[in-house]
Enzyme design. Structure first.
Site, PDB file in Angstrom:
ATOM      1  N   HIS A 101      31.909 -10.118  57.956  1.00 30.44           N
ATOM      2  CA  HIS A 101      32.381 -11.069  56.244  1.00 30.44           C
ATOM      3  C   HIS A 101      34.166 -10.486  56.882  1.00 30.44           C
ATOM      4  CE1 HIS A 101      28.151 -10.434  54.625  1.00 30.44           C
ATOM      5  NE2 HIS A 101      29.125 -11.388  54.074  1.00 30.44           N
ATOM      6  N   ASP A 104      34.488  -7.254  55.363  1.00 28.69           N
ATOM      7  CA  ASP A 104      33.708  -5.809  56.391  1.00 28.69           C
ATOM      8  C   ASP A 104      34.096  -5.070  56.927  1.00 28.69           C
ATOM      9  OD1 ASP A 104      31.064  -6.812  55.097  1.00 28.69           O
ATOM     10  OD2 ASP A 104      30.963  -7.239  57.196  1.00 28.69           O
TER      11      ASP A 104
HETATM   12  C1  XLS Z   1      22.606 -12.323  51.831  1.00 28.16           C
HETATM   13  C2  XLS Z   1      23.091 -12.857  52.786  1.00 28.16           C
HETATM   14  C3  XLS Z   1      24.352 -12.863  53.251  1.00 28.16           C
HETATM   15  C4  XLS Z   1      24.808 -13.299  54.504  1.00 28.16           C
HETATM   16  C5  XLS Z   1      25.990 -13.109  55.228  1.00 28.16           C
HETATM   17  O1  XLS Z   1      21.367 -12.414  51.405  1.00 28.16           O
HETATM   18  O2  XLS Z   1      22.377 -12.671  54.001  1.00 28.16           O
HETATM   19  O3  XLS Z   1      24.395 -11.479  53.483  1.00 28.16           O
HETATM   20  O4  XLS Z   1      23.799 -13.672  55.436  1.00 28.16           O
HETATM   21  O5  XLS Z   1      27.361 -13.908  53.806  1.00 28.16           O
END
Ligand code: XLS
Ligand code: CA
Ligand code: CA
Length: 439
Positions: A101, A104
């Site tokens: 993301h 991140d």
């Molecule tokens: C959250 C999601 C997230 C997605 C990406 O539950 O798994 O991490 O994979 O935004």
């Protein structure tokens, strides 16, 4: 260059009889299964957020794991240290891909311009590392759920200004995905849902989400993004109801809004079970629509009703997952992203490696066993024979869409009562799976 994981060697395949905890027992990258190497079947990815950012903090306690990597959190030095640690980690495990993301990668600044400048700087650095190591980006995404501005959603927000802010983040995340040669772009509808219908115009919100996705597709294609867009279904958490409840709901939404040519599903095991489905069900639904895109490889806890994002350990589930993937002809642009985190008491660097070794071995075993199930043929043969009444006569006419209701009624009247439809033989079939898994 600092070595972060000092006591960890490059993880090698040593086979099922090895008791070396820092070795693969089943993942043998170059082993060929059904014409492709394990590495080709299983493009594994590291999730930046869990692996390099998450410290194990939860509602009841602070983090237990130190992910500072020798730098002060919230600084660009820390962002760079995470890049260095991440590439060392991938190298030591033989993992080729990562996912991220936007936030991140760098700490979010007070202005979009400053955040974007930080993102440019860090992705220049990541790109250098990618060129030097051959590591690749599986998919990118924008985090439009953590910041308080997204309390009412992003594409589904009641605020047009928040909607625009999300659009800016998505635009930038797409730029970065293209810059890094990413093969996919994910929409996980973080807070795209509702807490109560008393304050919600559901149709308006859904239409707005579709509009945002359309703009993203138009923009992405205009800057040369040729990969897949993904919706990652999840039924609940953080909102009580999330619009992308499951694969069937998400696919219907995409079709309704003419987005189904550009989007596929990113199926997460833990989200499937939260929706009251098996992982296999979600994969099958996606595959039968030609929309099985990518996989978030983790598992939930069947006793808990929330998203625990554990490293996959359940070989049955992994086997049935790989059965679906092999039957679908593999993942084209997708991969197996370990959207998984260590349990809070597993706070050491070694635990990070044990998590990935567990996950990679679980999926390698799943692949080996799924190929054996297909080569064995008993399951497929049973399913084929189960529907054989549609291979000729009236059944074939139905299958070909050539029958009328009157004709079927006339046929039934002449026939009298039909025979029982034949045993489902569930226990026999489950026995075959056990036999293949443990022989
Ligand atoms: C959250 C999601 C997230 C997605 C990406 O539950 O798994 O991490 O994979 O935004
Ligand atoms: Ca996920
Ligand atoms: Ca999850």
């Amino acid at each position: 260059m600092t070595e972060y994981f000092k006591n960890i060697p490059k993880i090698k395949y040593e086979g099922p009889n090895s008791d070396n905890p820092l070795a693969f027992k089943y993942y043998d990258a170059d082993r060929v299964i059904m014409g492709k190497t394990m590495k080709e079947h299983l493009p594994f990815a590291m999730a930046w957020w869990h692996n390099l950012c998450a410290t194990g903090a939860d509602m009841f306690g602070v983090g237990t794991a130190d992910k500072s990597f020798g730098a002060e959190e919230g600084t660009m030095e820390h962002a760079k240290a995470k890049v260095d640690a991440g590439f060392e980690f991938m190298e030591k495990l033989g993992i080729e891909y990562f996912c991220f993301h936007d936030v991140d990668l760098v700490p979010e600044a007070d202005t979009l311009a400053e955040t974007n400048a930080r993102l440019d700087e860090i992705t220049d650095y990541i790109k250098e590392k990618m060129d030097a190591t051959g590591k690749k980006l599986l998919w990118g995404t924008a985090n439009a759920f953590t910041n308080p501005r997204y309390m009412n959603g992003a594409g589904s927000s009641n605020s047009a200004d928040v909607y625009c802010f999300a659009a800016a983040q998505i635009k930038k995340a797409l730029d970065l995905t293209v810059k890094l040669g990413g093969k996919g772009y994910v929409f996980w509808g973080g807070r795209e849902g509702y807490e109560t219908l008393l304050n919600t115009d559901m149709k308006f919100e859904l239409d707005n989400i579709a509009k945002l996705m359309k703009m993203a597709v138009e923009y992405g294609r205009s800057i040369g993004f040729e990969g897949d867009f993904y919706i990652e279904p999840k039924p609940k958490e953080p909102t009580k109801h999330q619009y992308d409840f499951d694969a069937a709901t998400s696919i219907a939404f995409l079709k309704e809004h003419g987005l189904d040519k550009d989007f596929k599903m990113n199926i997460e095991a833990n989200h499937a079970t939260l929706a009251g489905h098996t992982f296999q069900h979600e994969l099958r639904v996606s595959a039968m629509h030609g929309m099985l895109g990518s996989i978030d490889a983790n598992q939930g806890d069947y006793l808990l009703g929330w998203d625990t994002d554990q490293f996959p350990f359940d070989v049955y589930e992994a086997t049935l997952c790989m059965y679906e993937v092999l039957k679908a002809g593999g993942l084209k642009n997708g991969g197996f992203n370990f959207d998984a985190k260590n349990r809070r008491p597993s706070y050491t660097f070694e635990d990070m490696f044990y998590g990935f070794i567990l996950g990679m071995d679980t999926f390698a075993l799943g692949l080996i066993k799924a190929a054996e199930i297909i080569e064995d043929g008993r399951i497929d043969k049973f399913v084929e024979e189960r529907y054989s009444s549609f291979n000729s006569g009236i059944g074939l006419k139905i299958k070909n869409g050539e029958a009328t209701l009157e004709e079927l009624a006339e046929y039934a009247e002449k026939m009298g009562a039909p025979e029982l439809p034949g045993s489902g033989r569930q226990e026999y079939l489950e026995g075959i799976i056990n036999n293949i898994l443990f022989r």
